[in-house]
Design an enzyme around this catalytic site. Structure first.
Site, PDB file in Angstrom:
ATOM      1  N   GLU A  88       0.874  -1.180   0.000  1.00  0.00           N
ATOM      2  CA  GLU A  88       0.000   0.000   0.000  1.00  0.00           C
ATOM      3  C   GLU A  88       0.908   1.226   0.000  1.00  0.00           C
ATOM      4  O   GLU A  88       1.462   1.594   1.028  1.00  0.00           O
ATOM      5  CB  GLU A  88      -0.915  -0.019   1.233  1.00  0.00           C
ATOM      6  CG  GLU A  88      -1.888  -1.187   1.269  1.00  0.00           C
ATOM      7  CD  GLU A  88      -2.944  -1.107   0.181  1.00  0.00           C
ATOM      8  OE1 GLU A  88      -3.125  -0.014  -0.401  1.00  0.00           O
ATOM      9  OE2 GLU A  88      -3.594  -2.125  -0.091  1.00  0.00           O
ATOM     10  N   CYS A 118      -2.100   9.316   2.701  1.00  0.00           N
ATOM     11  CA  CYS A 118      -1.635   8.783   1.415  1.00  0.00           C
ATOM     12  C   CYS A 118      -2.619   9.029   0.283  1.00  0.00           C
ATOM     13  O   CYS A 118      -2.230   9.059  -0.884  1.00  0.00           O
ATOM     14  CB  CYS A 118      -1.327   7.291   1.536  1.00  0.00           C
ATOM     15  SG  CYS A 118      -2.745   6.279   2.020  1.00  0.00           S
TER      16      CYS A 118
END
Length: 456
Positions: free
Chosen positions: A210, A244
């Site tokens: 990720e 993010c």
């Protein structure tokens, strides 16, 4: 670090003994984990404030509440997910049954980041435990207060041979990556993700990465300007931009630039006050190095609003930058902070072309009521996930897989996809003994003729 091989060895023995596999045991341990999160809620809120200056609302809505909801969602469905699944069998296998049996990989390494130190540690752990694995959890060294509470929480729920914490800096991560894990789940930067994948490849360990990237936000001229402004400000400046999937740069149709930026300024004042960098409820930058890096980006454009900073608390006011060049440093890497470069456009084709010229982002956000614009953007641009007329919210539904594409990541999780990620799908054909097809064997005279009739 000398104890790391011993930890892995004990985890593998614990897994081999079958302690993690019974469904009722998994449900029971998840129930205990949920209760432990509730028990430690006040301490977690205090720790999140100490490490990142997250307000209580932000701490609960983006960390604690997300974890509690994830556990509830998984527990309600785990019985169904864990059952072997019958699937269709082709005519060539007449008389047999085809079954997919979900089984855990074994011992999983979860490397968590600092920006959401509770959620991004426990969310993958929930999936791994639900699937029946043991877990070694490596939290970030940049959030020591949260790590301390997390360690207490984990030890109150799990035997150390079931879930263990491995705390420390990059040297600990390096040592862990040399161990024979059965699966690795990493959340962090693209650069470190490549290191993780390289280490995993040496032992052929499957990974989920990720990562991140520069996630664009597009506001077309027909958007609800006031609502778009509030949702962009929320998505960008939550956790001081250290998210993010935060909008990394903004495309605004030239006809509405002034109106949108005025509404964004108003939203910033409404959310964070006239001096956000002095607001104790506004997030801080995690480290001096990261703070200095972000300050340097302020030189890459002209602040339309913001630009103020507080060096004593590592805070930078929400900043919108204009007159930014595509080749400037702020546009060459993920910003990961409260700075938002703004560009204008005349037609959507310009935007699509510019986004296509960059690596595939983790997220994309589009504000429009025009179906043709929506189809053009969603149909021509590849990205991990995103929203139309909102920001961030796709990450908060357990019904959607969350993950990147290309440089923004490999694999996905959340909800069923978390269980699926940490589960090997074992395929089994159970053949009948009541009859046999002689043509399958090399001694059959008419075997090839029959096979040609069937396989075509």
């Amino acid at each position: 670090m000398n104890s790391i091989p011993s930890i892995i060895s004990k985890h593998k023995a614990y897994f081999a003994a079958g302690h993690t596999r019974p469904l009722e045991s998994r449900l029971n341990i998840l129930r205990k984990l949920k209760q432990a999160v509730r028990t430690h809620e006040a301490d977690l809120i205090a720790a999140l404030y100490q490490d990142l200056h997250k307000s209580e609302q932000e701490a609960y809505s983006t960390e604690i509440g997300i974890v509690l909801e994830e556990i509830s969602f998984v527990m309600k469905r785990l019985r169904k997910w864990s059952k072997p699944k019958r699937v269709k069998t082709p005519l060539t296998h007449l008389g047999s049954k085809s079954i997919i049996i979900p089984e855990p990989y074994g011992t999983v390494l979860v490397i968590a980041p600092w920006n959401y130190p509770l959620q991004l540690a426990l969310s993958p752990l929930i999936g791994a435990i639900a699937a029946g694995n043991t877990v070694v959890l490596k939290p970030s060294e940049y959030t020591p207060a949260v790590s301390a509470i997390l360690s207490k929480l984990i030890s109150s729920v799990f035997p150390t041979d079931y879930v263990a914490m491995a705390e420390g800096g990059p040297d600990v991560s390096t040592a862990l990556l040399q161990q024979p894990f059965d699966y690795i789940f990493f959340t962090g930067s693209v650069a470190v993700g490549k290191i993780v994948m390289e280490a995993a490849a040496k032992q052929l360990i499957p990974v989920t990465l990720e990562l991140g990237g520069k996630s664009p936000c597009i506001v077309h001229k027909d958007a609800d300007i006031q609502l778009a402004a509030k949702r962009i400000v929320f998505g960008k400046f939550t956790n001081a931009g250290q998210t993010c999937i935060a909008p990394d740069y903004l495309f605004v149709h030239e006809d509405i630039k002034t109106k949108l930026t005025e509404e964004m300024k108003r939203a910033i004042r409404e959310f964070y006050g006239p001096q956000p960098e002095r607001n104790p409820q506004y997030g801080k930058i995690v480290s001096e190095r990261h703070y200095q890096r972000l300050l340097s980006f302020l030189n890459d454009g002209i602040p339309l609003t913001g630009g103020q900073s507080d060096p004593n608390h590592h805070k930078i006011a929400p900043t919108i930058l204009e007159q930014v060049r595509d080749d400037s440093p702020v546009m060459q890497e993920e910003i990961f902070g409260p700075i938002l470069p703004l560009f204008t456009y005349r037609n959507i084709g310009e935007v699509i072309e510019k986004v296509q010229s960059r690596p595939k982002p983790l997220a994309l956000y589009l504000f429009t009521t025009n179906k043709e614009i929506e189809r053009a953007v969603l149909g021509n641009l590849s990205f991990g996930g995103g929203c139309v007329n909102d920001t961030l919210m796709h990450v908060a539904t357990p019904y959607l897989p969350f993950g990147g594409v290309g440089e923004s990541g490999i694999g996905s999780y959340h909800g069923f996809d978390s269980f699926n990620t940490f589960t090997h799908k074992k395929s089994v054909v159970k053949q009948t003994n009541r009859f046999d097809f002689a043509f399958r064997y090399p001694s059959s005279k008419n075997g090839l003729r029959m096979i040609r009739k069937i396989l075509k």
